[in-house]
Every structure is written in C-alpha cells, then in structure tokens.
Design a protein around this motif. Structure first.
Motif, PDB file in Angstrom:
ATOM      1  N   SER A   2       0.740  -1.073   0.027  1.00  0.00           N
ATOM      2  CA  SER A   2      -0.061   0.090   0.031  1.00  0.00           C
ATOM      3  C   SER A   2       0.943   1.260   0.036  1.00  0.00           C
ATOM      4  O   SER A   2       2.047   1.049   0.492  1.00  0.00           O
ATOM      5  N   LEU A   3       0.145   2.233  -0.661  1.00  0.00           N
ATOM      6  CA  LEU A   3       0.996   3.482  -0.926  1.00  0.00           C
ATOM      7  C   LEU A   3       0.307   4.692  -0.567  1.00  0.00           C
ATOM      8  O   LEU A   3      -0.769   4.923  -0.654  1.00  0.00           O
ATOM      9  N   LEU A   4       0.644   5.477   0.469  1.00  0.00           N
ATOM     10  CA  LEU A   4       0.265   6.882   0.861  1.00  0.00           C
ATOM     11  C   LEU A   4       0.732   8.039   0.065  1.00  0.00           C
ATOM     12  O   LEU A   4       1.942   8.183  -0.054  1.00  0.00           O
ATOM     13  N   VAL A   5      -0.355   8.769  -0.464  1.00  0.00           N
ATOM     14  CA  VAL A   5       0.211   9.816  -1.205  1.00  0.00           C
ATOM     15  C   VAL A   5      -0.394  11.144  -0.466  1.00  0.00           C
ATOM     16  O   VAL A   5      -1.664  11.227  -0.352  1.00  0.00           O
ATOM     17  N   ILE A   6       0.389  12.030  -0.206  1.00  0.00           N
ATOM     18  CA  ILE A   6      -0.228  13.403   0.150  1.00  0.00           C
ATOM     19  C   ILE A   6       0.496  14.372  -0.933  1.00  0.00           C
ATOM     20  O   ILE A   6       1.205  14.346  -1.327  1.00  0.00           O
ATOM     21  N   GLY A   7      -0.553  15.489  -0.979  1.00  0.00           N
ATOM     22  CA  GLY A   7      -0.237  16.392  -1.859  1.00  0.00           C
ATOM     23  C   GLY A   7      -1.581  17.394  -2.070  1.00  0.00           C
ATOM     24  O   GLY A   7      -2.565  17.067  -1.210  1.00  0.00           O
ATOM     25  N   THR A   8      -1.716  18.107  -3.040  1.00  0.00           N
ATOM     26  CA  THR A   8      -2.841  19.093  -3.289  1.00  0.00           C
ATOM     27  C   THR A   8      -3.678  18.125  -4.107  1.00  0.00           C
ATOM     28  O   THR A   8      -3.173  17.380  -5.024  1.00  0.00           O
ATOM     29  N   VAL A   9      -4.961  18.320  -4.043  1.00  0.00           N
ATOM     30  CA  VAL A   9      -5.940  18.027  -5.061  1.00  0.00           C
ATOM     31  C   VAL A   9      -6.687  19.355  -5.365  1.00  0.00           C
ATOM     32  O   VAL A   9      -7.328  20.080  -4.341  1.00  0.00           O
ATOM     33  N   ALA A  10      -6.869  19.782  -6.490  1.00  0.00           N
ATOM     34  CA  ALA A  10      -6.933  21.110  -6.893  1.00  0.00           C
ATOM     35  C   ALA A  10      -7.584  21.528  -8.199  1.00  0.00           C
ATOM     36  O   ALA A  10      -7.954  20.373  -8.861  1.00  0.00           O
ATOM     37  N   PHE A  11      -7.984  23.012  -8.395  1.00  0.00           N
ATOM     38  CA  PHE A  11      -8.331  23.359  -9.572  1.00  0.00           C
ATOM     39  C   PHE A  11      -7.168  23.791 -10.288  1.00  0.00           C
ATOM     40  O   PHE A  11      -6.538  24.733  -9.598  1.00  0.00           O
ATOM     41  N   ASP A  12      -7.011  23.770 -11.738  1.00  0.00           N
ATOM     42  CA  ASP A  12      -6.075  24.184 -12.398  1.00  0.00           C
ATOM     43  C   ASP A  12      -6.915  25.005 -13.671  1.00  0.00           C
ATOM     44  O   ASP A  12      -7.668  24.437 -13.889  1.00  0.00           O
ATOM     45  N   ALA A  13      -6.208  26.272 -13.839  1.00  0.00           N
ATOM     46  CA  ALA A  13      -6.839  26.884 -15.171  1.00  0.00           C
ATOM     47  C   ALA A  13      -5.469  26.893 -16.092  1.00  0.00           C
ATOM     48  O   ALA A  13      -4.458  27.758 -15.456  1.00  0.00           O
ATOM     49  N   ILE A  14      -5.165  26.409 -17.291  1.00  0.00           N
ATOM     50  CA  ILE A  14      -4.000  26.201 -17.846  1.00  0.00           C
ATOM     51  C   ILE A  14      -4.003  26.889 -19.468  1.00  0.00           C
ATOM     52  O   ILE A  14      -5.123  26.781 -20.003  1.00  0.00           O
ATOM     53  N   GLU A  15      -3.131  27.775 -19.627  1.00  0.00           N
ATOM     54  CA  GLU A  15      -3.085  28.209 -21.110  1.00  0.00           C
ATOM     55  C   GLU A  15      -1.864  27.705 -21.701  1.00  0.00           C
ATOM     56  O   GLU A  15      -0.798  27.874 -21.088  1.00  0.00           O
ATOM     57  N   LYS A  20      -6.760  26.706 -24.321  1.00  0.00           N
ATOM     58  CA  LYS A  20      -6.709  26.921 -22.884  1.00  0.00           C
ATOM     59  C   LYS A  20      -8.081  26.122 -22.291  1.00  0.00           C
ATOM     60  O   LYS A  20      -8.886  25.806 -23.057  1.00  0.00           O
ATOM     61  N   THR A  21      -7.966  25.988 -20.793  1.00  0.00           N
ATOM     62  CA  THR A  21      -8.726  25.290 -20.268  1.00  0.00           C
ATOM     63  C   THR A  21      -9.520  25.954 -19.188  1.00  0.00           C
ATOM     64  O   THR A  21      -8.907  27.071 -18.735  1.00  0.00           O
ATOM     65  N   ASP A  22     -10.587  25.880 -18.868  1.00  0.00           N
ATOM     66  CA  ASP A  22     -11.530  26.691 -17.802  1.00  0.00           C
ATOM     67  C   ASP A  22     -10.874  25.786 -16.481  1.00  0.00           C
ATOM     68  O   ASP A  22      -9.865  25.044 -16.655  1.00  0.00           O
ATOM     69  N   LYS A  23     -11.486  26.111 -15.421  1.00  0.00           N
ATOM     70  CA  LYS A  23     -10.950  25.097 -14.105  1.00  0.00           C
ATOM     71  C   LYS A  23     -11.191  23.722 -14.293  1.00  0.00           C
ATOM     72  O   LYS A  23     -12.254  23.203 -14.633  1.00  0.00           O
ATOM     73  N   ILE A  24      -9.880  23.078 -14.379  1.00  0.00           N
ATOM     74  CA  ILE A  24      -9.976  21.706 -14.316  1.00  0.00           C
ATOM     75  C   ILE A  24      -9.368  20.885 -13.203  1.00  0.00           C
ATOM     76  O   ILE A  24      -8.544  21.746 -12.553  1.00  0.00           O
ATOM     77  N   SER A  79     -11.591  25.157  -2.851  1.00  0.00           N
ATOM     78  CA  SER A  79     -10.551  24.440  -3.169  1.00  0.00           C
ATOM     79  C   SER A  79      -9.128  25.217  -3.474  1.00  0.00           C
ATOM     80  O   SER A  79      -9.487  26.274  -4.117  1.00  0.00           O
ATOM     81  N   PHE A  80      -7.870  24.652  -3.519  1.00  0.00           N
ATOM     82  CA  PHE A  80      -6.746  25.280  -4.098  1.00  0.00           C
ATOM     83  C   PHE A  80      -6.974  25.640  -5.512  1.00  0.00           C
ATOM     84  O   PHE A  80      -7.571  24.712  -6.261  1.00  0.00           O
ATOM     85  N   PHE A  81      -6.594  26.784  -5.959  1.00  0.00           N
ATOM     86  CA  PHE A  81      -6.615  26.982  -7.313  1.00  0.00           C
ATOM     87  C   PHE A  81      -5.566  27.769  -7.896  1.00  0.00           C
ATOM     88  O   PHE A  81      -4.906  28.731  -7.505  1.00  0.00           O
ATOM     89  N   TRP A  82      -4.923  27.065  -9.031  1.00  0.00           N
ATOM     90  CA  TRP A  82      -3.862  27.872  -9.776  1.00  0.00           C
ATOM     91  C   TRP A  82      -4.050  28.128 -11.208  1.00  0.00           C
ATOM     92  O   TRP A  82      -4.972  27.212 -11.830  1.00  0.00           O
ATOM     93  N   ALA A  83      -3.864  29.087 -11.636  1.00  0.00           N
ATOM     94  CA  ALA A  83      -3.825  29.338 -13.081  1.00  0.00           C
ATOM     95  C   ALA A  83      -2.506  29.918 -13.650  1.00  0.00           C
ATOM     96  O   ALA A  83      -1.761  30.620 -12.912  1.00  0.00           O
ATOM     97  N   GLY A  84      -2.184  29.375 -14.692  1.00  0.00           N
ATOM     98  CA  GLY A  84      -0.948  29.602 -15.293  1.00  0.00           C
ATOM     99  C   GLY A  84      -0.856  29.745 -16.772  1.00  0.00           C
ATOM    100  O   GLY A  84      -1.955  28.991 -17.257  1.00  0.00           O
TER     101      GLY A  84
END
Lengths: 305, 305
Positions: A2-15, A20-24, A79-84
């Motif tokens: 078994s494997l534990l993964v910690i990190g962000t689960v988030a929305f991204d908007a990417i260009e 380009k995407t909306d929030k994915i 939720s955490f949101f990043w756009a780049g």
C-alpha cells in the motif's frame, strides 16, 4: 504494497500555445495517485478540498482504485486554485493566480486505515506539512519519496532541511539541485545533497531525462523525444507517482528497481503531457504503457562488444 | 579504413574559471584527428597554418599516426587564432579575439595520396570550403560527416543548404537544430533537417548527451555526469572525430554502428574537457577508453522484465 500519497487536489486553469482550459481538476496528489494506481491497487490520498469540489471527481478517483478516506472536504470553503500560462517553448510559464484557499491551514489527518502504508509519497507542499505526515505515521514507511521546489528553499529552508533528514528519496529539478547545494556540477550537487539526509536523489531534467544518484552509482534515464508537448502541467508529479507506484508494486528498495521505476515514471509523464490536465492519465491501457516503456528501451539501448 | 579530416589547425588562448592558457594548439581538425586516431591508423588532415606554427607540433601529430601531407604551411603568414573566456557555468563563453589570418583565403588542396579516403569528416569551416573538398575527391567517400554552426546559418545559409545535400551525417547542437529547421520540438526539427540532405542527424546536447536520428529511429546517448568540466574547448570536435574514427574502424555504415560510435565519441569528449586544450587527448591509453566506455554502459543500462 500500500502507498500513501499526500499533496494537493485542486483546480487548475491552464493556457498553452495549443489552447486553454477552464477550471479543471489538477494538483500533485491527483496526478501522482492516478499514475501510481497503474501499478499499485492500494493508493490512499491525504489532501484537502473545499465544498466546490465535484463529488463526481472524487468518485472517478475511487473508480481508479484510489482510496479517498483521507481527502478532507471543508464545508463553506474553496479548493486550492492555480492558473498559469506557458510560453511558446513550454519550458517556462507565468503563474497568473494562486488562491491557497483550503490549503492555507491544511492539517494532514491520517485515517487509521492508512497506518499500514509501507510507501509514502510526499507531494510538493510546505516542508512542515510533509514532516507532520511522517510524524503521524505509527510505523516508518519502507520508502519515503519527497518532492519539493525552489519556493520552499527560498522561504522555508530550515524546515526543508529538517524534513530532508527524515526521507529516503528526493526528487527535484536540475536548477533546484544547484540552488539547494550551491554547486553547479550536478555530480557535486548530488554528493552534497546525499549528505543532507536522502539516500537517493533524482534530478529531473525535463526533455533531457533524469539522473538517479545513490549507493555510489549514477543512472541516466532518457526522456522520450516528443513531437509535441501539449501541456506540461503535472508531468513531475506523474513521474513521481509512477516511480513510487512501481516501487510499491515490486516491494524491494534498491538501485536496480529504482532504475526501472524511473523508466515507468518517465513513460507515464510522457503520456501526461499529450493532453490537457489529467485527461490522458485517466484512460491508459496497460498495453499502452508496456509499449511506451519498450520505446524507452529501444531509445537508449546499445551494445558495445 | 582511411579517414580524411578537414578543419582548422590553429592557436587558442583559453580562459576558464580554473585558469588560463597562453597560445596553445587547437582547432577542429586537431581535436577531431587526435580523437579519430584512437580508432583508425590512417587519419589524414587537410588544413592550413602559418609559418608561426611549431614543427614540433606537426611532428606530434605524425607521432599519433596522423598524416599531415595535406597541411599547408603558408610562409610569411600567421595561423588562425581564437581567444575566448568561459563563464562560470562553462556553458557559455565570450569570444575575445578571432584572427582569421591564413584561414581567410584557405584553398583546401587534396594530396593524391588522400584520394583513397573512404570516410570524410568536414570540420566546422565555411560551407563553401566544405563543398569544395567533396568536389575535389574523385570518388565519393562511403560516409561524409559534417559539422557546422549557427554562424554559417546566419551569413551563408544558401551555401550551407547546398552542402547539406551532399553529406550523410550532420552534427549540430540543439539550438542550431532549432534555428536551421525553425521547429522548437527536436523531433520535428530532425524530421525537417532529414529532408534537407543528410540521412542521419546528430543533435549534440552537451551535458545532456546526444540524439541520433535516422532510418526512422532515434537513439538517446547519455553524457557522463562529470564532477568538473575544466575546459570545454574542442569537445564537439573530439566527439565528431571519435564518432567518425570509430565508423572508419568498423567500416559498415548503419544505425547500430552509429550508436556505438556516438558512445565512443562521447567517451573521448568526456576526457577532452578534463584538461586544457588537447592535452588529455594526446595521452590516452586504450584501456582508459575502454573503461570510460564501460561507465557509459553502466550509466544507461536498465532491464525491464
């Protein structure tokens, strides 16, 4: 295993130059766990989202055999949101928005059912939170892989150095290895970083592949030369997830297994960049992965008589 | 089989973060022929120097079994001289002096005894001179390898494109491949360049290794991670010389042999950068080369079951 993964689960908007995407849906834990799940059927996430995060997306993770008991849902929060926006060369990008939201005071709670995890992937987060996760596990995992970035070297170096002492494998890119060590030569940088705690160092070089240092040895993995990189977002997390997922599958921690783990991680990352976000990563067939890995074999194989 | 090398034989003055030299012997043909001579005992140079060029240096080339009948010595004139200073990262440099001298009106005369050459290395020179050499050979060589640089793409593109139609293998770096093709993706760049004449393309990526394209295949060669690069001057010429020297040794032109040739060329280049100028390249033992090549093997080998 078994494997534990910690990190962000988030929305991204990417260009990117291709569109380009909306929030994915994005985030390090999303990419890493989707990648790891191709090798390991006991992937468990610890992360946090707001109540804006679609239930259907959580169900989709579950459909990929990813356990989301440790995914906290904060009512009334976002939720955490990043756009780049990526530049034409796809190697550099501008961050347009970083809304920490639920991430600002993330307390990583480990469900009891996760305590048996033998492999731990610490996705890129504050070193303090990464450390808390290690401390909250009753039994030290067999292998702890940590991803981090230059940002934490700049603002939380002491925490980062303390966390480094607790892990087995560090994954960073070449510029970060140079910054962390103060050495330009990657061989010297690796020598120095391997005195800081980790027993293994993976230096990610993007289109130039990756280097693995440890046990007094070096392995140079190629990157698959691609006609087109559609969206590089999540490639590093996918690589790390594929790496530790493969390690959890084979179970034995040594340099040789890590070499193959890097090839599998690189293969998954090469799929990841072919479409926006996690799209490609959600729908791979095992035979596609096997075929891609064979491309890595023929790409780098030579025989000196 | 015999190998003809054309290029500069010159003086360099080099400054790196590790020290500086007075005028020492350099030039593309010097590096390439010294490298090739480790594999092939019939290396023949066509080049030009002034009467300031020491006889002892010519004798030293002869002692390495390099035929200098085609080395013109211009009485009353001076040898080509280049002075440069490397930056701290060793990846970029400033040219301080370029005195063309004898090179300004170089007419590459091919001695009759050279007409049997089956392998031809066109070191970096004006494309017009490179083309003249091909035209003056009565029989087309079995393999023609051409090195060039962005400078000729800027000021002599038509000549360069005409010469490309006459050769088999082009060696350039990644930035030059992008400039020549107008494509950022190296896969697309290679596809385009392979329509311009060459059947094979080698993209040199310095510390990131090299890519070979041809016969519908790709080979990714690693670079040896080095603790210290002392002086990068001549590394590309050494690589090319080792490459074609190995090809002249094995004699058969195909993709598999070229893969090994790239590894041997890379091994010699990794020695070249360990000391100033050609010093290291003049005194290698065959067993040192074999050992270095084995380092490339263990560096890149993995086994997927």
């Amino acid at each position: 295993m078994s494997l534990l993964v910690i990190g962000t689960v988030a929305f991204d908007a990417i260009e990117t130059p291709f569109g380009k995407t909306d929030k994915i849906v994005g985030g390090a834990a999303t990419y890493a766990s989707l990648a790891a799940a191709y090798f390991c059927d006991k992937v468990k996430i610890v992360a946090v989202v707001g109540d804006d995060f679609p239930k259907s997306e959580i169900e989709d993770l579950n459909n990929h055999y990813i356990d989301t008991e440790g995914l906290q849902i904060k009512e009334g929060e976002k939720s955490f949101f990043w756009a780049g926006k990526y530049h034409n060369d796809m190697n550099s990008r501008d961050t347009l928005v970083t809304d920490l939201n639920v991430l600002a005071d993330f307390d990583p709670i480990i469900p009891d059912s996760y305590q048996d995890c033998e492999f731990l992937m610490l996705g890129n987060l504050t070193p303090q939170v990464q450390q808390t996760v290690i401390n909250r596990l009753h039994k030290r995992p067999k292998l702890i892989v940590m991803d981090t970035m230059n940002f934490w070297m700049n603002i939380a170096l002491d925490d980062l150095l303390a966390t480094l002492k607790m892990i087995d494998v560090l994954t960073i890119n070449d510029e970060e290895a140079r910054q962390l060590s103060g050495e330009y030569s990657l061989v010297k940088a690796a020598q120095k970083i391997l005195t800081m705690g980790p027993k293994y160092l993976i230096i990610k070089k993007g289109e130039h592949g990756a280097l693995l240092f440890g046990e007094g040895k070096i392995f140079s993995a190629p990157a698959l030369p691609l006609e087109e990189v559609f969206d590089p977002t999540g490639a590093g997390d996918t690589f790390a997830g594929g790496f530790i997922g493969y390690m959890a599958k084979v179970g034995t921690v040594n340099f040789n297994n890590m070499k193959n783990a890097i090839i599998y991680g690189s293969a998954l990352a090469s799929f990841c960049v072919e479409k926006f976000g996690t799209e490609k990563l959600r729908n791979l067939k095992p035979e596609e992965i096997a075929e891609r890995v064979q491309q890595f074999v023929s790409l780098s194989k030579f025989e000196i008589l």
